[in-house]
Design an enzyme around this catalytic site. Structure first.
Site, PDB file in Angstrom:
ATOM      1  N   CYS A 221       0.811  -1.228   0.000  1.00  0.00           N
ATOM      2  CA  CYS A 221       0.000   0.000   0.000  1.00  0.00           C
ATOM      3  C   CYS A 221       0.842   1.276   0.000  1.00  0.00           C
ATOM      4  O   CYS A 221       0.549   2.228  -0.708  1.00  0.00           O
ATOM      5  CB  CYS A 221      -0.961  -0.015   1.194  1.00  0.00           C
ATOM      6  SG  CYS A 221      -0.199  -0.530   2.738  1.00  0.00           S
TER       7      CYS A 221
ATOM      8  N   HIS B 282      -2.943   6.434   4.068  1.00  0.00           N
ATOM      9  CA  HIS B 282      -1.521   6.522   4.433  1.00  0.00           C
ATOM     10  C   HIS B 282      -0.984   7.869   3.944  1.00  0.00           C
ATOM     11  O   HIS B 282      -1.125   8.222   2.774  1.00  0.00           O
ATOM     12  CB  HIS B 282      -0.720   5.411   3.764  1.00  0.00           C
ATOM     13  CG  HIS B 282      -0.994   4.048   4.284  1.00  0.00           C
ATOM     14  ND1 HIS B 282      -1.831   3.781   5.343  1.00  0.00           N
ATOM     15  CD2 HIS B 282      -0.493   2.824   3.897  1.00  0.00           C
ATOM     16  CE1 HIS B 282      -1.851   2.472   5.576  1.00  0.00           C
ATOM     17  NE2 HIS B 282      -1.066   1.876   4.715  1.00  0.00           N
TER      18      HIS B 282
END
Lengths: 358, 358, 358, 358
Positions: free
Chosen positions: D152, D249
């Site tokens: 990710c 994130h």
């Protein structure tokens, strides 16, 4: 729908105002026509005037609209005016708008206790619109009127209470405890140092609002439609706290019915799940498919998981069970900035349109 | 004090066990002598066996102690054994220790409902130690005995209730709502995805514990000291929720007194602030200076600001006010891993020493 | 120590001021003598003037002290004045105090870049006190002087950097990323709507402070003690973010040494763990036992678990490892309101006393 | 589109699996046909097998689907199989599916370093699909193939890096710092006691993934389409931390270009904003309108406000500015469970359909 109604938003730069803008961005019958805010914001583009804190961006057609001061002259073309104003200024401004023959839907507390102003939760007491002819007479208006919606926590509570009262008769005692989201305090609102790793067991004025407003909302319009019969035999005790949750007020209620024996848990769940309301029957655009969602999982509703159901216009009820002290207890969740604030106003306005009041 | 008592800690690697170690690190009469945990940990140094999650480091003299399995043979030299075991193993182990003539203070729920096992909150019902002679007779021990302390939320609630019951007579109805810290669920405990930006309106078994334990704790030892008179006319209804707070359970209670007219808010605040308990009178090391702290600020107690007062051994009470439904309502805070768990056990053990039972 | 020094605290009602009060409550050589705040607070008792947000209560001897305005006349008896003033007022007030021959330890940024004002992190560059005689000459004072301490994030960074520079020679490049606690923004500070379930990747002016201050602190006093040799060949790039943490700034740094080959990870850990500083040698009360704590666990330091070590006066370093781009990288933690603010000032003042400057 | 592809989901009950189900619920070309999970879940309805943690309810057509074990026989009718399996089981299962001539899009790390398995971020290196004919030859399949998507955090980083590399030539050095959301660790994942009021400066294996995967993704397919030219002269150093954020994130990067002088901030912002990718050109359903969103506000991107833009399939870049050490630095945000996981797989599959590979 063919005809499109022009709407204005007062307090457009605040938290409730931002929610109004999102709710009205792609609305089938309302189109945002004018924005009002403080003189500090007036003259600026909306984009520059607001500190946008929503997870969806500002709608493109609103970004560059010029913000006005909150004077009725700038909103004369509006068919509907939504007010997300703070209580310290809402009183004067909303009255000035009403007296200018404008239709105002207010989130502020200022006129909620006014005998000729309906306090309407759209999925609980839309019958209170019946007072509008009398209100117009009092204020000498032929078109304008003023509707308030309830405090966010009151709103969540009265929806299932109304369903129960309709089915099982009057409620005699209600003890309710709320865990309220930070968005309810606006922006900047709650300082992070007060709420991170913490709960604040106090919200100024909140408990009194729940304890009083419930009686007006659950009461009936009187026989000649000139006022409301405030419930005197339904006593409410509220404790309100602030928790580190972005959106979604969670409430735990214990309830005693006037008529005994009280209904069973199963009867209550059935009545709540089957509850149908006027805006649904009228086919209002923002009406939830289910006004009350009954969740039978043991640990629900939860703010993060359930607040967005039905686009925030439903109340989710769970944990319906016997109360050792009263008859039953349950937990409910309301999206405080949708059904608990701007969403109530928008749905109220849709009801008014459907009823031919606008 | 001259004589030093050797203590053992069962479940030493868990959350409650870690708190025991901190509380006993520099204790004037207890010295940590043996540590017990699961067979997975046995044989390892404490440092390697535990995932230490406290904000103070592991005491130096404990870091390298070797962890044992929880068998009484390894704890034979201990004057006192504290148990922070999980309920799924506590039952068998604690009974084996009791039958080995050891003195056990347990945090587990297993024996709380046992008719001959006292359920003691040190600042509420230390009189229940009077049952020890009878218990020893039942289990055929001359030295050993078993004391449990209450569920963390029950503990916070019964301290002010006991003060009120002593002063104003029996309480007839109590509706209490808790907002409980994540440390109460141990480690790993509550997944962060469940609690960040969220509240979970359910903790398995918790409401039943509060509703039942309150009656045992607030009841009296019977006349021949062979059992407890469980209160039957004090009815409790509890709703328990989990909130994103590290330590500190907040509880909101509405109370109705059996004797009417009920005392005023001022009388209640006065009684709570003046409440004095046996461990204070006995001069116990861990006894709080004030068993109940009354905070008159409108928005207190708050977990982050008040949980560490009196080293976590007090209950802080605030927002004492009239309840529209019952007589009064108030908010209380208890440090769930100190007075609500390990701290209760340690203080109970100090009381037992002061009473000559150890 | 026999002689007790009287101290004043400017900005006493703010976040840094509150921390000063806690640090000085039971201090062996300093006693709180006067409190200063804005004219809005002046004349009130401290208890009424402040919104106390610490987890320990206001010390009893401070609660009812009357707050003054920040004028030197009210602080004439003070041997030391600590300033936690905001930058918008600190400039004028601190200069007025200096010119009144008072000794001022400031947390504000205003004079950090002043060539004759030392910028001192007590466990990094206490040698900069050598400039005081020259400063007194410049400002025409015989007793008073002005010391600033560094930005909180800079403070955390320069402590290990100084240890490395002393041992291995100049550092050529440093890239540092900070995750800063909300307490660094004061109260009300960061709105909860901005930081719950969020990170804010920007703190106004913070990156520039780290990039510039590091060069002054790590530089030497020049040969005739009239100024500082700002490091020109140590280049720093900083990125600063705000995270939902109460106290404790976490920083990740990648570092390149001027001298190659660079030291190994083991050499670096050894040097950091062995680092000893002047306030420790002088036996200062607030000096940490270890100026740098090296934690070798893979996932440390962590704000909640490590910020209170050494009463917040140490820097904890962990994750020392090779950097694929530079030589090494590591993570550090500093308690931003202790060593990163008030704690630095207090320790600086203790050093000044020990050096006979006060 | 006329033809509808049947899809299977492996690891359907986990966090990534739940996201697959939401992304595929109303998909124009994919229809959920089979669900796979562990033997513990097999045979149960999906509703009973999963702990659903999404804020949208389980799609009605999936609720009662029966979960299978992850064996290719149960997925033989699937045109596409999406895998959200954990790494400890993904290796064997995915290979069994590939060898059964099935098309697999995997989120697991197991085959990312395999020389004949493309590691594809759909808005960065969809050209790597060119290796499929060679892969089919190696594994002896005529229809099946295996594509992995990236970690990710890597995914968020490589999208802007690819845009910059395309425009300005190779990057020589990258130092990146991540602040990763808890959803990246799955459920139960991160214990709340570890992350509330805290940051964890370590995620096992994560830094190595970013440092290695970047070189494969930004490298080219070799001239005869039999492998990838891993970039050797682009050196990456990563530091990864976990923060109390649900989704999204945040990454801060400092970058040095091989070609000097480096481009200006303005040139970089222009190139990022103009970046166009193959899935956009192919008209893929899940392709974002903008692959990179450049936000010029000083304090953006922020996880809570920006993660849902472009339905989570874009990377938002902000704070583009000069780096005192390298050439530029900036902050980026990626929705870790959409583009950073399931969303990448779905978009990769759409690309494969558009290219005629399925």
């Amino acid at each position: 729908m063919v005809a499109t109604k022009k709407v204005g938003i007062l307090g457009a730069t605040g938290t409730v105002g931002q929610r109004f803008i999102l709710l009205l961005a792609d609305h089938p019958i309302f189109t945002i026509h004018a924005l009002g805010a403080s003189s500090r914001s007036a003259g600026k583009s909306y984009k520059d005037a607001t500190k946008w804190k929503q997870s969806k961006p500002i709608p493109e057609n609103v970004e560059n609209m010029i913000v006005n001061e909150c004077k009725s002259a700038s909103f004369a073309e509006c068919d509907v005016v939504f007010s997300g104003l703070d209580a310290d200024v809402a009183g004067d401004i909303e009255m000035e708008f009403l007296k200018a023959n404008l239709v105002v839907f207010s989130n502020a507390k200022n006129y909620r206790r006014e005998p000729t102003v309906p306090l309407i939760v759209p999925t609980a007491n839309s019958s209170h619109f019946d007072l509008i002819p009398h209100q117009r007479k009092i204020y000498g208006q032929d078109k304008g009127f003023l509707i308030t919606n309830a405090n966010c926590s009151t709103t969540g509570l009265v929806v299932p209470l109304k369903a129960l009262q309709d089915a099982f008769g009057p409620l005699s005692h209600i003890i309710v405890h709320t865990q309220q989201a930070i968005s309810g305090a606006g922006y900047p609102g709650v300082p992070s140092l007060d709420i991170l790793d913490n709960v604040v067991p106090y919200i100024s004025g909140e408990e009194e609002k729940i304890e009083w407003e419930t009686g007006k909302i659950l009461g009936a319009v009187n026989s000649d439609a000139t006022g409301f019969d405030h419930l005197e035999n339904t006593v409410v005790s509220a404790t309100c706290t602030r928790v580190p949750v972005i959106d979604g007020h969670l409430e735990s209620a214990s309830i005693k019915f006037a008529n005994q024996p009280a209904p069973s848990v199963e009867e209550i769940e059935k009545v709540l799940a089957a509850y149908t309301t006027e805006p649904q029957q009228l086919g209002c655009h923002s009406a939830p498919e289910r006004a009350i969602i009954v969740n039978s999982l043991p640990d629900r509703p939860q703010p993060r998981l359930d607040r967005d159901l039905e686009k925030g216009q439903a109340v989710t009820v769970g944990r319906v069970r016997k109360c050792p002290v009263f008859d039953i207890k349950f937990t409910l969740l309301i999206h405080n900035t949708v059904l608990g604030a701007a969403g109530s106003s928008v749905l109220n306005a849709e009801i008014a349109v459907a009823k031919g009041l606008i």
